[in-house]
Design a protein around this motif. Structure first.
Motif, PDB file in Angstrom:
ATOM      1  N   HIS A 127     104.174 -43.171  -3.616  1.00 25.40           N
ATOM      2  CA  HIS A 127     102.830 -43.720  -3.424  1.00 25.40           C
ATOM      3  C   HIS A 127     102.165 -44.019  -4.759  1.00 25.40           C
ATOM      4  CE1 HIS A 127     100.937 -44.107   0.559  1.00 25.40           C
ATOM      5  NE2 HIS A 127     101.923 -43.342   0.981  1.00 25.40           N
ATOM      6  N   ARG A 128     102.276 -43.098  -5.690  1.00 26.51           N
ATOM      7  CA  ARG A 128     101.618 -43.290  -6.985  1.00 26.51           C
ATOM      8  C   ARG A 128     102.172 -44.511  -7.714  1.00 26.51           C
ATOM      9  NH1 ARG A 128     103.132 -38.923  -9.451  1.00 26.51           N
ATOM     10  NH2 ARG A 128     104.645 -39.946 -10.818  1.00 26.51           N
ATOM     11  N   VAL A 129     103.490 -44.656  -7.701  1.00 28.36           N
ATOM     12  CA  VAL A 129     104.102 -45.771  -8.429  1.00 28.36           C
ATOM     13  C   VAL A 129     103.797 -47.108  -7.755  1.00 28.36           C
ATOM     14  CG1 VAL A 129     106.284 -46.766  -9.188  1.00 28.36           C
ATOM     15  CG2 VAL A 129     105.914 -44.295  -9.369  1.00 28.36           C
ATOM     16  N   PHE A 130     103.904 -47.160  -6.427  1.00 31.02           N
ATOM     17  CA  PHE A 130     103.619 -48.421  -5.735  1.00 31.02           C
ATOM     18  C   PHE A 130     102.139 -48.770  -5.822  1.00 31.02           C
ATOM     19  CE2 PHE A 130     107.502 -48.806  -2.708  1.00 31.02           C
ATOM     20  CZ  PHE A 130     108.340 -48.703  -3.802  1.00 31.02           C
ATOM     21  N   ASP A 131     101.268 -47.766  -5.799  1.00 32.22           N
ATOM     22  CA  ASP A 131      99.843 -48.029  -6.006  1.00 32.22           C
ATOM     23  C   ASP A 131      99.598 -48.557  -7.419  1.00 32.22           C
ATOM     24  OD1 ASP A 131      99.272 -47.192  -3.456  1.00 32.22           O
ATOM     25  OD2 ASP A 131      98.457 -45.239  -4.032  1.00 32.22           O
ATOM     26  N   ARG A 132     100.366 -48.039  -8.371  1.00 30.90           N
ATOM     27  CA  ARG A 132     100.239 -48.525  -9.752  1.00 30.90           C
ATOM     28  C   ARG A 132     100.630 -49.992  -9.834  1.00 30.90           C
ATOM     29  NH1 ARG A 132      98.119 -49.568 -13.476  1.00 30.90           N
ATOM     30  NH2 ARG A 132      98.297 -48.922 -15.641  1.00 30.90           N
ATOM     31  N   LEU A 133     101.679 -50.358  -9.133  1.00 35.27           N
ATOM     32  CA  LEU A 133     102.097 -51.755  -9.083  1.00 35.27           C
ATOM     33  C   LEU A 133     101.014 -52.616  -8.439  1.00 35.27           C
ATOM     34  CD1 LEU A 133     104.172 -54.066  -9.287  1.00 35.27           C
ATOM     35  CD2 LEU A 133     105.209 -53.200  -7.170  1.00 35.27           C
ATOM     36  N   ALA A 134     100.468 -52.149  -7.328  1.00 32.42           N
ATOM     37  CA  ALA A 134      99.433 -52.914  -6.628  1.00 32.42           C
ATOM     38  C   ALA A 134      98.179 -53.074  -7.477  1.00 32.42           C
ATOM     39  CB  ALA A 134      99.094 -52.233  -5.302  1.00 32.42           C
ATOM     40  N   ARG A 135      97.909 -52.108  -8.362  1.00 29.30           N
ATOM     41  CA  ARG A 135      96.684 -52.155  -9.169  1.00 29.30           C
ATOM     42  C   ARG A 135      96.868 -52.855 -10.510  1.00 29.30           C
ATOM     43  NH1 ARG A 135      96.565 -46.702  -8.117  1.00 29.30           N
ATOM     44  NH2 ARG A 135      96.793 -46.320 -10.359  1.00 29.30           N
ATOM     45  N   LEU A 136      98.058 -53.357 -10.791  1.00 28.98           N
ATOM     46  CA  LEU A 136      98.203 -54.111 -12.039  1.00 28.98           C
ATOM     47  C   LEU A 136      97.140 -55.203 -12.092  1.00 28.98           C
ATOM     48  CD1 LEU A 136     102.018 -54.777 -12.660  1.00 28.98           C
ATOM     49  CD2 LEU A 136     100.494 -53.336 -14.006  1.00 28.98           C
ATOM     50  N   PRO A 137      96.513 -55.409 -13.232  1.00 31.05           N
ATOM     51  CA  PRO A 137      95.501 -56.467 -13.298  1.00 31.05           C
ATOM     52  C   PRO A 137      96.104 -57.853 -13.130  1.00 31.05           C
ATOM     53  CG  PRO A 137      95.911 -55.527 -15.480  1.00 31.05           C
ATOM     54  CD  PRO A 137      96.604 -54.648 -14.496  1.00 31.05           C
ATOM     55  N   GLN A 138      97.334 -58.036 -13.575  1.00 29.82           N
ATOM     56  CA  GLN A 138      97.978 -59.349 -13.485  1.00 29.82           C
ATOM     57  C   GLN A 138      98.442 -59.632 -12.056  1.00 29.82           C
ATOM     58  OE1 GLN A 138      99.090 -56.750 -15.333  1.00 29.82           O
ATOM     59  NE2 GLN A 138      99.566 -57.372 -17.432  1.00 29.82           N
ATOM     60  N   GLY A 151     106.906 -44.128   4.258  1.00 28.79           N
ATOM     61  CA  GLY A 151     106.199 -43.140   3.455  1.00 28.79           C
ATOM     62  C   GLY A 151     105.604 -43.624   2.163  1.00 28.79           C
ATOM     63  N   TRP A 152     105.782 -44.920   1.837  1.00 28.39           N
ATOM     64  CA  TRP A 152     105.280 -45.421   0.560  1.00 28.39           C
ATOM     65  C   TRP A 152     104.255 -46.526   0.755  1.00 28.39           C
ATOM     66  CZ3 TRP A 152     110.682 -45.702  -2.270  1.00 28.39           C
ATOM     67  CH2 TRP A 152     111.064 -44.412  -2.646  1.00 28.39           C
ATOM     68  N   GLY A 153     103.388 -46.342   1.730  1.00 22.62           N
ATOM     69  CA  GLY A 153     102.275 -47.266   1.924  1.00 22.62           C
ATOM     70  C   GLY A 153     102.524 -48.365   2.933  1.00 22.62           C
ATOM     71  N   GLY A 154     103.683 -48.361   3.596  1.00 20.48           N
ATOM     72  CA  GLY A 154     104.020 -49.441   4.510  1.00 20.48           C
ATOM     73  C   GLY A 154     103.108 -49.556   5.711  1.00 20.48           C
ATOM     74  N   THR A 155     102.695 -48.444   6.284  1.00 16.43           N
ATOM     75  CA  THR A 155     101.847 -48.520   7.479  1.00 16.43           C
ATOM     76  C   THR A 155     100.506 -49.177   7.160  1.00 16.43           C
ATOM     77  OG1 THR A 155     101.024 -46.269   7.090  1.00 16.43           O
ATOM     78  CG2 THR A 155     102.909 -46.506   8.566  1.00 16.43           C
ATOM     79  N   GLU A 156      99.991 -48.939   5.973  1.00 16.95           N
ATOM     80  CA  GLU A 156      98.698 -49.518   5.591  1.00 16.95           C
ATOM     81  C   GLU A 156      98.839 -50.964   5.121  1.00 16.95           C
ATOM     82  OE1 GLU A 156      95.021 -48.816   2.411  1.00 16.95           O
ATOM     83  OE2 GLU A 156      96.710 -47.414   2.475  1.00 16.95           O
TER      84      GLU A 156
END
Length: 267
Positions: A98-109, A153-158
């Motif tokens: 979750h932390r890593v995929f959220d980090r990817l989603a929050r990249l400014p680019q 488990g890594w954000g797929g449901t949301e």
């Protein structure tokens, strides 16, 4: 813009980043083709380290690709996570993914996932963490975790629900069905399907590079906030006020007046 697969990879796989000569585009390559690019905790840690560097750099667009053509990514390495205890699954596997995929989603680019072959489980969740998804006609998408007795488990449901709505999300999750590329395009799960995926990727990257980077990054934040239910009136006022004082805005207005192409510098 084709990323080559490094030779002599360790069995655990690798995550590397290459940049274009001018430093405007970075390509993240997840490479474990012998295991269909299944992800381990070590690979997630590598990915996170690269994301931290990209977030603070001058790169304008980030492309996420994987090695081989059989699978974009089949998600978590089942052999690895099946050996974990329930508490380790809770404390490490799910939390770190979750932390890593959220980090990817929050990249400014803006980020672009290039999907060829299977994108299932955590592989689909990886693609969902990107802003845009491009696919080959052979790409297929699914979240089959309930067939293993567990759940995405890594954000797929949301993220899947936000993108395609609850009924389609339940269809993939509860029945374990796979959506082919044309179905995914019709649902809005992917933005484009193309046989020449490299040319299609180059086209999208070129278009993304045509926007003012600060305005683009602010707009990305506003869209993400809107998807989370935030009202636009106040946020757009703040975002517009901020971007109106950038050099890029002045360049854009001047180019509009002179009917020329603006030169954006990200400031």
């Amino acid at each position: 813009m084709t990323a080559a697969c490094p030779s002599g990879l360790p069995a655990s796989g690798s995550v590397t980043v290459t940049e274009t000569a001018d430093g405007q585009v970075a390509t993240i390559l997840i490479s474990r083709p012998d295991k269909l690019n299944a992800l381990t905790l070590e690979m997630l840690a590598e990915l996170e380290s690269h994301l931290d560097e990209l977030a603070s750099g001058a790169v304008r667009v980030v492309v996420v690709r994987t090695a081989g053509s059989k699978a974009f990514c089949v998600g978590a390495d089942i052999e690895a996570f099946s050996r974990l205890s329930a508490t380790d699954m809770w404390r490490r596997w799910i939390a770190e993914g979750h932390r890593v995929f959220d980090r990817l989603a929050r990249l400014p680019q803006p980020t672009v996932a290039v999907v060829d072959g299977l994108a299932v489980g955590g592989g689909l969740e990886l693609a969902l963490a990107c802003d845009l998804r491009l696919a080959t006609p052979e790409a297929t998408f699914g979240l089959p975790e309930t067939g293993l007795g567990t759940i995405p488990g890594w954000g797929g449901t949301e993220r899947l629900t936000t993108l395609v709505g609850p009924a389609r999300a339940k269809e993939l999750i509860l029945t374990r069905r796979r959506a082919d590329a044309s179905t995914a395009l019709g649902w809005g799960l992917v933005n484009a399907v193309a046989a020449d995926i490299d040319a299609e990727t180059d086209r999208w990257v070129h278009e993304l590079l045509g926007s003012a980077p600060i305005a683009q990054q602010v707009a990305k934040q506003l869209v993400d906030a809107a998807a989370a239910g935030a009202p636009s009136a106040v946020l757009e006022a703040l975002g517009s006020g901020f971007t109106a004082y950038t050099d890029d805005f002045a360049a854009g207005v001047q180019a509009f007046r002179t009917k020329s192409r603006p030169e954006f510098r990200g400031r």
